[in-house]
Design a protein around this motif. Structure first.
Motif, mmCIF file in Angstrom:
data_model
loop_
_atom_site.group_PDB
_atom_site.id
_atom_site.type_symbol
_atom_site.label_atom_id
_atom_site.label_comp_id
_atom_site.label_asym_id
_atom_site.label_seq_id
_atom_site.Cartn_x
_atom_site.Cartn_y
_atom_site.Cartn_z
ATOM 1 N N ASP A 194 0.500 3.902 -3.107
ATOM 2 C CA ASP A 194 0.235 5.327 -2.844
ATOM 3 C C ASP A 194 1.306 6.202 -3.489
ATOM 4 N N LYS A 231 0.886 6.385 -7.232
ATOM 5 C CA LYS A 231 -0.192 7.295 -7.644
ATOM 6 C C LYS A 231 0.282 8.743 -7.538
ATOM 7 N N GLN A 232 1.003 9.034 -6.428
ATOM 8 C CA GLN A 232 1.541 10.386 -6.245
ATOM 9 C C GLN A 232 2.457 10.789 -7.384
ATOM 10 N N SER A 275 0.833 -1.205 0.000
ATOM 11 C CA SER A 275 0.000 0.000 0.000
ATOM 12 C C SER A 275 0.869 1.256 0.000
#
Ligand SMILES: [Zn+2]
Ligand SMILES: [Zn+2]
Ligand SMILES: [Zn+2]
Length: 756
Positions: free
Chosen positions: A693, A696-697, A689
């Motif tokens: 994350d 995606k950032q 995870s």
């Protein structure tokens, strides 16, 4: 018209010239074919335009199974030189282009196997039966081009019958450099442990019988010696463990055939394909529920390493026995390379083995067996050696420069990167002793020689005291090339990206130990790779490693450090203090050091799995690399998630203290299996995870997983599922080892792409 053709790739030692000859003659072309000193092949043909173009297309479409054509360059001439027939010419030493390479060793083919079993064949029961399609290559070749006089077959003069086969274009052994028969070829002997030859009719099957009776034998193969023993009796294995001071490390076995292997291991379609492939690697298979071989083969593990016979000699070992499999493990003393010479074998193993099965052919290059496993139908290479080396790993782009990389100090090898090819050497091992350090240097120099690559930079690990780094420095100086030091986990991820052909990714590296950019012990890193650089974005919580390396050997030390503030942990520790070499005194010293803050810290994922292993009383001492973590995986197999704790993420840190606490307070509530399973789930979910994350950032599509922990099927698959569920693409290693056997490749890639 005339065509001059240059072929590069793996085109020597695979029956390529005989194939070219037959194809040319069939198309009524005249000319010649010859091997070159750079492992490439030169062809000239004269004839009609149509015939030449048919010939060229057949070169590609009908090439022998082991050949690999990388480039095929053609120059046409209008003028013919009036050549009258097609010939295979003597080889030239000419070195024109680098990048071609000799083939890896190839397991015995079906035709040879049939002849071996045919009483009417003149090679009936001949241990060194080979042909153009099979036999040793890498382990037999001293120098290029691949001609008999450049191999360790040069001492065996062909008899008239072998010579006839060698010269007959229609024969399967046309130009087979390893051609031999019982009359003219290598001979095999069975001796006692002092070298006295025993007078037996068939030394090989006799040796098999002795193994079945419980004796230990040293068996000479193509790339080195194996230690062999029965798999049904524990006594010889225990003796072997004691004499080799190898208490727990699993031994590989060689099964009689697939059917025999299926009686003790689970084998799916992919695994069967691997087992029977020309590489014939050791495949880690799950033990069957009714597993009946000795428990001493791979104690505490749910897997067993199995390979099939890959030479005539191996097949014959089973002839007079009922054994389903024999132990077949590399004959090397701890920290030393595998033994290849007869005298050395007696000297080093005379006190361990009862019998020796030797032959009189020398081994040019030592080469251990390769080890692989499958993760849900996808290949993971643990050790890339026999059957693979020195075949290159192909990249999707051309590297910016040619690099030699020296790897690390454990489980290592070397790599030469040239354009879009990463040539990875055979397995070298742990570089602690002089013998292995010398082997590393030899392997590096041999690889540069056979690939003819002019190295422009040398790469090594960042660790200040690594032997491999010292050797790299020396070679860099000799070559006058710059030395580039590469952070361990940067190398893992750079290698992964290159293998997957991805220019930008978030890489999860869960590993044992690597020297960090800040001088600390890294090993649970989340890195961002793009075309300009690699940066560290997140990591596991730093945890105390009291006593440094001792904390890796005795994982209770990790538990003490991680749970130092946990209530009543002292009584748990005290109850287990006898598991430390100096008992309670040692434990009290550890606690004092913790109190005073006298310790280094590590972000290693391996150390967390080690700690879990100790906390669950699975393994309290690491007797081989990765042992506690491997036993956690074995214990967790078939388990379910019972802990409710969600991954504790604080900024860019995945916390691990809460995980171990949760396990500790639940020790009595759940089974070891379910707790071990839950630990793996926590880690997988935590790093996945974080990585997703970050991806995606940074608007990145790919998340990759590398490092020694990537061998763990459960963790690896759990990460893949999370990444894919959240809409990103998962990448993993398929031909380069995720562990430290892949670091040299990664260093080379890093040095080529990012090195200054
Ligand atoms: Zn063959
Ligand atoms: Zn012969
Ligand atoms: Zn590593």
């Amino acid at each position: 018209m005339r065509a001059e053709i240059r072929v590069t790739g793996i085109v020597q030692g695979v029956g390529f010239r005989p194939f070219v000859y037959r194809t040319a003659v069939r198309n009524q072309l005249r000319g010649y074919v010859r091997n070159l000193g750079d492992a490439g092949v030169d062809i000239v043909v004269e004839g009609t335009k149509d015939a030449i173009s048919k010939f060229l297309s057949e070169l590609r479409s009908k090439a022998p199974p082991q050949a690999r054509i990388d480039t095929l360059k053609v120059r046409y001439r209008d003028v013919e030189q009036g050549i009258r027939e097609f010939k295979i010419l003597g080889s030239s030493d000419k070195v024109v282009v680098p990048g071609s390479v000799i083939p890896p060793d190839i397991a015995i083919c079906e035709n040879c196997m049939r002849e071996l079993r045919d009483p009417k064949n003149r090679r009936f029961r001949y241990f060194f039966i080979t042909c153009t399609d099979c036999g040793p290559r890498f382990t037999i070749i001293n120098r290029l081009p691949y001609d008999r006089e450049n191999t360790t077959m040069k001492d065996f003069l062909m008899c008239p019958e072998c010579r006839r086969e060698y010269e007959d274009p229609l024969d399967r052994r046309f130009h087979a450099q390893t051609v031999a028969c019982p009359k003219c070829g290598p001979k095999v002997f069975l001796t006692d442990n002092e070298g006295n030859i025993l007078d037996v009719e068939d030394p090989v099957s006799e040796c098999g019988k002795l193994l079945e009776e419980g004796y230990i034998a040293l068996v000479k193969g193509n790339g080195g010696f194996h230690i062999a023993a029965s798999t049904l009796q524990s006594e010889p294995i225990l003796k072997l463990r004691k004499l080799k001071s190898r208490r727990q490390k699993p031994f590989a076995v060689m099964a009689r055939d697939v059917r025999a292997a299926k009686t003790f291991a689970l084998i799916d379609r992919y695994e069967e394909e691997l087992l029977t492939s020309p590489v014939r690697p050791i495949v880690l298979l799950k033990k069957r529920e009714d597993y009946y071989l000795s428990e001493e083969i791979s104690p505490g593990l749910h897997t067993i390493g199995v390979m099939l016979p890959y030479t005539g000699l191996h097949a014959m070992l089973f002839d007079k026995t009922c054994e389903p499999a024999f132990i077949m493990t590399s004959a090397n003393r701890a920290g030393e390379p595998i033994v290849t010479r007869n005298e050395e074998a007696y000297k080093k193993f005379g006190s361990i083995a009862d019998y020796f099965l030797i032959h009189d052919r020398e081994i040019a290059n030592r080469c251990d067996d390769s080890v692989v496993r499958m993760h849900s139908g996808s290949l993971r290479v643990l050790r890339r050696s026999r059957g693979y080396a020195p075949e290159p790993v192909k990249l999707k782009w051309k590297a910016k420069r040619n690099v030699l990389a020296l790897g690390v100090d454990t489980n290592t090898n070397v790599c030469v990167l040239y354009q879009d090819k990463g040539f990875i050497s055979q397995y070298v091992g742990d570089i602690e002793k002089v013998e292995t350090a010398e082997f590393l240097e030899e392997a590096a120099k041999y690889l540069m020689k056979i690939t003819n690559v002019e190295v422009e930079a040398v790469a090594c690990d960042l660790h200040p005291t690594f032997n491999s780094a010292r050797i790299a420095e020396k070679i860099a100086e000799e070559l006058g090339a710059p030395l580039i030091k590469v952070q361990h986990h940067y190398a893992h991820i750079a290698g992964l990206a290159a293998e997957a052909g991805v220019r930008e990714l978030i890489g999860i590296c869960c590993d044992g130990f690597g020297y960090g950019l800040d001088g600390k012990a890294w090993g649970g890193e989340i890195l961002y790779l793009n075309e300009d650089e690699i940066t560290r974005l997140a990591h596991l919580q730093p945890q105390p490693m009291v006593g440094g390396d001792l904390a890796a050997k005795y994982p209770i030390r990790m538990v003490a450090g991680i749970l130092r503030d946990t209530e009543d942990i002292y009584s748990w520790l005290k109850n287990r203090s006898t598991l430390l070499p100096h008992g309670e005194i040692e434990l009290n010293l550890i606690l004092k050091q913790l109190e005073r803050g006298e310790f280094t810290e590590t972000t290693s994922c391996g150390r967390i799995l080690d700690a879990a292993s100790a906390l669950l009383d699975i393994c309290h001492e690491r007797t081989y690399e990765g042992e506690p973590a491997m036993k956690v995986e074995a214990t967790a197999y078939g388990g379910r998630r019972v802990l409710k704790l969600k991954p504790q993420i604080e900024g860019h840190v995945l916390r691990t203290t809460e995980l171990l606490e949760e396990v500790y307070v639940n020790l009595k509530n759940y089974s070891k299996r379910d707790l071990a399973f839950s630990v793996e789930e926590y880690i997988a979910e935590g790093v996945a995870s974080l990585a997703v994350d970050l991806a995606k950032q940074h608007k990145v599509d790919y998340v990759g997983f590398s490092g020694g922990v990537a061998y763990n099927e459960h963790i690896s698959e759990a990460i893949r599922k999370i990444v894919e569920k959240r809409g990103l693409k998962f990448v993993s290693h398929n031909s380069v080892p995720p562990g430290d056997g892949g670091v040299s490749f990664g260093q080379a890639v890093y040095a080529a792409e990012y090195g200054k």
